[in-house]
Enzyme design. Structure first.
Site, short mmCIF file in Angstrom:
data_model
loop_
_atom_site.label_atom_id
_atom_site.label_comp_id
_atom_site.label_asym_id
_atom_site.label_seq_id
_atom_site.Cartn_x
_atom_site.Cartn_y
_atom_site.Cartn_z
N SER A 138 0.82 -1.12 0.12
CA SER A 138 0.10 0.11 0.16
C SER A 138 0.79 1.18 -0.08
O SER A 138 2.00 1.34 0.52
CB SER A 138 -0.87 0.08 1.16
OG SER A 138 -1.41 1.14 1.33
N TYR A 169 -1.43 -0.62 10.48
CA TYR A 169 -1.60 -1.08 9.07
C TYR A 169 -0.31 -0.58 8.35
O TYR A 169 0.11 -1.61 7.56
CB TYR A 169 -2.94 -0.47 8.57
CG TYR A 169 -3.18 -0.65 7.03
CD1 TYR A 169 -3.32 -2.05 6.69
CD2 TYR A 169 -3.01 0.48 6.32
CE1 TYR A 169 -3.38 -2.36 5.34
CE2 TYR A 169 -3.17 -0.04 4.77
CZ TYR A 169 -3.65 -1.39 4.23
OH TYR A 169 -3.69 -1.51 3.09
P1 NAP Z 1 -11.34 -6.31 0.26
O1 NAP Z 1 -12.09 -5.69 -0.83
O2 NAP Z 1 -11.90 -5.98 1.79
O3 NAP Z 1 -11.06 -7.81 0.05
C1 NAP Z 1 -10.38 -8.64 1.11
C2 NAP Z 1 -10.13 -9.99 0.58
O4 NAP Z 1 -9.45 -10.59 1.45
C3 NAP Z 1 -11.46 -10.97 0.59
O5 NAP Z 1 -11.56 -11.97 -0.20
C4 NAP Z 1 -11.48 -11.47 2.00
O6 NAP Z 1 -12.32 -12.71 2.05
C5 NAP Z 1 -10.13 -11.91 2.20
N1 NAP Z 1 -9.75 -11.81 3.54
C6 NAP Z 1 -9.73 -10.71 4.48
N2 NAP Z 1 -9.29 -11.08 5.61
C7 NAP Z 1 -8.73 -12.34 5.42
C8 NAP Z 1 -8.40 -13.46 6.45
N3 NAP Z 1 -8.21 -13.09 7.60
N4 NAP Z 1 -8.14 -14.59 5.80
C9 NAP Z 1 -8.33 -14.93 4.49
N5 NAP Z 1 -8.96 -14.02 3.70
C10 NAP Z 1 -9.02 -12.79 4.18
O7 NAP Z 1 -9.80 -5.75 0.20
P2 NAP Z 1 -9.20 -4.83 -1.09
O8 NAP Z 1 -9.41 -3.55 -0.79
O9 NAP Z 1 -9.47 -5.53 -2.31
O10 NAP Z 1 -7.62 -5.07 -0.67
C11 NAP Z 1 -6.89 -6.09 -1.05
C12 NAP Z 1 -5.26 -5.71 -0.65
O11 NAP Z 1 -5.13 -4.39 -1.23
C13 NAP Z 1 -5.00 -5.79 0.80
O12 NAP Z 1 -3.70 -6.20 1.08
C14 NAP Z 1 -4.90 -4.00 1.00
O13 NAP Z 1 -4.38 -4.01 2.02
C15 NAP Z 1 -4.45 -3.68 -0.22
N6 NAP Z 1 -4.88 -2.26 -0.45
C16 NAP Z 1 -6.00 -1.77 -0.58
C17 NAP Z 1 -6.34 -0.55 -0.75
C18 NAP Z 1 -7.68 0.06 -0.99
O14 NAP Z 1 -8.10 1.24 -0.97
N7 NAP Z 1 -8.70 -0.89 -1.14
C19 NAP Z 1 -5.27 0.71 -0.86
C20 NAP Z 1 -4.00 -0.09 -0.76
C21 NAP Z 1 -3.81 -1.39 -0.60
P3 NAP Z 1 -13.96 -12.63 2.44
O15 NAP Z 1 -14.54 -12.05 1.24
O16 NAP Z 1 -14.22 -14.19 2.79
O17 NAP Z 1 -14.02 -11.61 3.63
#
Ligand code: NAP
Length: 253
Positions: free
Chosen positions: A148, A162
């Protein structure tokens, strides 16, 4: 057009929603067999898998809570059981903890953040390298860690723990990229800025993408599909000389 190694088989943790699902969509279209892990939202996982299978992709699902490191250790063996060989790993699953000030972050919550964002990727990365290393009889491979922009901003008043976890993930990339560069394993990072997914609602601020838009040079948050292409590139042979890199995708931030 990015080239693909024939019979690529890739694991995406958290591959059923948000950025992980966008990566899965792209890789399925590029001929990868996929193991998508998720925590507990069966409906979204099954719907995505059925959609990708209808397009001809070989997709397997694994429900696993990566906060439990014993369970995390089941991911690589499961993928190998399905595909025989694993060529790619995307450490994507991540959680932020509740948005708030540093003094208000419960240490138990920070421990959970570190388990999911750092220790589980360590477990999977170790298992993947043991399987992929050409020095250990493997055929090489590519690992992409989804970090991130927070890793370098510190995210004051939002989620310092985080940010700390993502900085640690960046170092996992750097160290393993160098240690295993001669073993045919490439390790790189993609660092999104604010992207429109449900991670913000889980953190208690569903409107965070809109609230932050004015502070982003492009004036808007990113969309998951705008992150996925860089991951596809890093997994492909087009990135054969790229290791230890960090591709920042943050609208100019
Ligand atoms: P998201 O929409 O919340 O999706 C999270 C995914 O991870 C889902 O498939 C969820 O499964 C799974 N997950 C969460 N906790 C878990 C656990 N304890 N064990 C196994 N699986 C788990 O997240 P996202 O925004 O796409 O983020 C993806 C990555 O990008 C993360 O590493 C995040 O830190 C990074 N990121 C995101 C942003 C942003 O603004 N969105 C910015 C920078 C970096 P379920 O569906 O079953 O809950």
């Amino acid at each position: 057009m990015t080239s693909v190694v024939p019979s690529s088989a890739t694991i995406i943790t958290g591959g059923t929603r948000g950025i992980g699902a966008a990566i899965a969509e792209r890789l399925a279209g590029s001929g990868h067999s996929l193991l998508l892990t998720y925590r507990n939202r069966d409906d979204e996982a099954i719907a995505l898998a059925e959609r990708l299978r209808a397009r001809g992709a070989h997709v397997e699902l694994l429900r696993v809570d990566l906060a439990h490191l014993d369970a995390a250790a089941e991911v690589l063996p499961t993928a190998i059981a399905h595909f025989g060989t694993v060529t790619g790993l995307v450490n994507n699953a991540g959680i932020t903890g509740r948005i708030g000030g540093f003094l208000d972050a419960p240490i138990e919550e920070s421990e959970l953040v570190f388990r999911v964002n750092v220790l589980a990727p360590m477990v999977l990365t170790r298992d993947a390298i043991r399987h992929m290393s050409t020095e250990l009889g493997g055929r090489g491979g590519s690992i992409v860690n989804i970090s991130s922009g927070a890793a370098t901003s510190g995210s004051p008043n939002r989620y310092v723990p985080y940010s700390m976890s993502k900085a640690a993930l960046n170092v996992l990339t750097l160290g393993t990229a160098k240690e295993f560069a001669r073993a045919g394993v490439r390790v790189n990072t993609v660092s999104p800025g604010t992207t429109r997914t449900e991670i913000h609602a889980d953190a208690g601020r569903p409107n965070a993408p809109e609230e932050r838009a004015a502070s982003i040079p492009m004036g808007r948050a990113g969309e998951p599909h705008e992150i996925a292409g860089a991951v596809v590139y890093l997994l492909s042979e087009d990135a054969s000389y790229t290791t230890g890199a960090d591709i920042r995708i943050s609208g100019g931030n």
